[in-house]
Motif scaffolding. Structure first.
Motif, short mmCIF file in Angstrom:
data_model
loop_
_atom_site.label_atom_id
_atom_site.label_comp_id
_atom_site.label_asym_id
_atom_site.label_seq_id
_atom_site.Cartn_x
_atom_site.Cartn_y
_atom_site.Cartn_z
N PHE A 68 0.85 -1.20 0.00
CA PHE A 68 0.00 0.00 0.00
C PHE A 68 0.88 1.25 0.00
CE2 PHE A 68 -4.00 1.75 2.43
CZ PHE A 68 -4.24 2.66 1.42
N GLU A 69 1.88 1.25 0.87
CA GLU A 69 2.80 2.38 1.00
C GLU A 69 3.57 2.62 -0.31
OE1 GLU A 69 5.80 3.20 4.59
OE2 GLU A 69 6.35 1.46 3.37
N THR A 70 3.94 1.56 -1.00
CA THR A 70 4.66 1.69 -2.27
C THR A 70 3.80 2.42 -3.30
OG1 THR A 70 5.96 -0.30 -1.83
CG2 THR A 70 5.81 0.41 -4.12
N ALA A 71 2.53 2.06 -3.37
CA ALA A 71 1.62 2.75 -4.30
C ALA A 71 1.45 4.21 -3.90
CB ALA A 71 0.27 2.03 -4.34
N LEU A 72 1.33 4.47 -2.61
CA LEU A 72 1.19 5.86 -2.15
C LEU A 72 2.45 6.65 -2.41
CD1 LEU A 72 -0.74 5.22 1.17
CD2 LEU A 72 -1.60 6.45 -0.84
N ASP A 73 3.60 6.01 -2.29
CA ASP A 73 4.86 6.69 -2.57
C ASP A 73 4.95 7.07 -4.05
OD1 ASP A 73 7.37 7.75 -1.70
OD2 ASP A 73 8.36 6.04 -2.65
N ALA A 74 4.43 6.21 -4.93
CA ALA A 74 4.40 6.53 -6.36
C ALA A 74 3.50 7.74 -6.60
CB ALA A 74 3.91 5.33 -7.16
N MET A 75 2.41 7.83 -5.87
CA MET A 75 1.52 8.99 -5.98
C MET A 75 2.24 10.23 -5.45
SD MET A 75 -2.24 9.63 -4.30
CE MET A 75 -2.90 8.11 -4.96
N ARG A 76 2.91 10.07 -4.35
CA ARG A 76 3.62 11.18 -3.73
C ARG A 76 4.71 11.75 -4.64
NH1 ARG A 76 6.70 10.74 2.01
NH2 ARG A 76 7.93 9.29 0.80
N SER A 77 5.38 10.86 -5.37
CA SER A 77 6.47 11.30 -6.25
C SER A 77 5.98 11.72 -7.63
CB SER A 77 7.50 10.18 -6.39
OG SER A 77 6.94 9.08 -7.07
N MET A 90 -7.62 2.70 -3.41
CA MET A 90 -6.93 3.00 -2.15
C MET A 90 -7.90 3.07 -0.97
SD MET A 90 -3.74 5.33 -3.14
CE MET A 90 -2.48 4.65 -4.22
N LEU A 91 -9.11 3.50 -1.22
CA LEU A 91 -10.11 3.48 -0.14
C LEU A 91 -10.44 2.03 0.24
CD1 LEU A 91 -12.36 6.42 -1.29
CD2 LEU A 91 -11.32 6.20 0.99
N ARG A 92 -10.53 1.15 -0.76
CA ARG A 92 -10.76 -0.26 -0.46
C ARG A 92 -9.55 -0.86 0.27
NH1 ARG A 92 -11.39 -1.46 -5.94
NH2 ARG A 92 -10.53 -3.51 -5.54
N ALA A 93 -8.36 -0.43 -0.12
CA ALA A 93 -7.14 -0.90 0.55
C ALA A 93 -7.11 -0.44 2.00
CB ALA A 93 -5.90 -0.41 -0.20
N HIS A 116 -4.75 -10.64 -0.43
CA HIS A 116 -3.86 -10.98 -1.54
C HIS A 116 -4.31 -10.30 -2.83
CE1 HIS A 116 -0.77 -13.27 -3.55
NE2 HIS A 116 -1.64 -13.62 -4.47
N ALA A 117 -5.61 -10.32 -3.09
CA ALA A 117 -6.14 -9.67 -4.30
C ALA A 117 -5.89 -8.16 -4.26
CB ALA A 117 -7.63 -9.97 -4.45
N MET A 118 -6.12 -7.55 -3.11
CA MET A 118 -5.91 -6.11 -2.98
C MET A 118 -4.43 -5.77 -3.12
SD MET A 118 -7.11 -3.11 -2.67
CE MET A 118 -8.79 -3.65 -2.50
N ALA A 119 -3.56 -6.58 -2.54
CA ALA A 119 -2.12 -6.35 -2.68
C ALA A 119 -1.71 -6.43 -4.15
CB ALA A 119 -1.34 -7.36 -1.84
N GLY A 120 -2.30 -7.36 -4.87
CA GLY A 120 -2.01 -7.48 -6.30
C GLY A 120 -2.47 -6.26 -7.07
N GLU A 121 -3.66 -5.76 -6.75
CA GLU A 121 -4.15 -4.55 -7.43
C GLU A 121 -3.27 -3.34 -7.13
OE1 GLU A 121 -8.47 -3.76 -7.60
OE2 GLU A 121 -8.68 -5.64 -6.47
N LEU A 122 -2.84 -3.22 -5.87
CA LEU A 122 -1.97 -2.10 -5.51
C LEU A 122 -0.61 -2.22 -6.20
CD1 LEU A 122 -2.75 -1.90 -1.69
CD2 LEU A 122 -3.26 -0.12 -3.39
#
Length: 156
Positions: A68-77, A90-93, A116-122
């Motif tokens: 989750f944090e990795t996806a947010l970091d991509a958004m942040r950068s 991200m709300l579902r995550a 696992h499914a949510m981690a894959g989507e993220l």
């Protein structure tokens, strides 16, 4: 009360506050308030939950929060656009992360398939991280034995 129990209770109280701030920030982004302060606050909320989870040995929560944090970091950068579909994901995550916190409190169980499914989507949002292999979770968020009977040790 055992001092570790008191520290853990404080951590869970902070998790509740961080999860509320996470949801509030994601909803603000969804409504068009995509400023860097809000994105940074959302990232910090997940990062803080992950840090405490690591300190207490809640490895499945750490693993999910990391993706989750990795996806947010991509958004942040600026590598990931905070558009409507991304924010809905991200709300579902954030709901899945909240499930992990509840399980760690002993107030529910984590749906491993959903996690696992949510981690894959993220992970797919960044395409830089392969689909994670998350550790199986037993009751109360404790690591469960794998197919060979190995159970990770937890240090206090």
């Amino acid at each position: 009360m055992d001092p570790m129990d008191a520290i853990k209770a404080t951590y869970f109280q902070e998790c509740d506050e961080l999860l509320a701030a996470l949801e509030e920030g994601l909803l603000a982004l969804e409504s068009g308030e995509a400023d860097s302060d809000t994105i940074n606050a959302v990232f910090r909320a997940v990062h803080s939950v992950k840090g405490g989870a690591g300190a207490f040995g809640f490895e499945p929560m750490v693993e999910f929060a990391h993706v989750f944090e990795t996806a947010l970091d991509a958004m942040r950068s600026g590598k990931l656009d905070p558009d409507g579909d991304v924010l809905k994901l991200m709300l579902r995550a954030s709901d899945v992360l909240a499930d992990h916190v509840q399980a760690a409190k002993g107030q529910g169980a984590v749906d491993e398939a959903r996690t696992h499914a949510m981690a894959g989507e993220l992970a797919a949002l960044t395409s830089s991280e392969p689909l994670p292999t998350l550790a199986p979770v037993g009751s109360a968020g404790e690591p469960a034995a794998d197919e060979w009977g190995f159970t990770p040790l937890k240090f206090e």
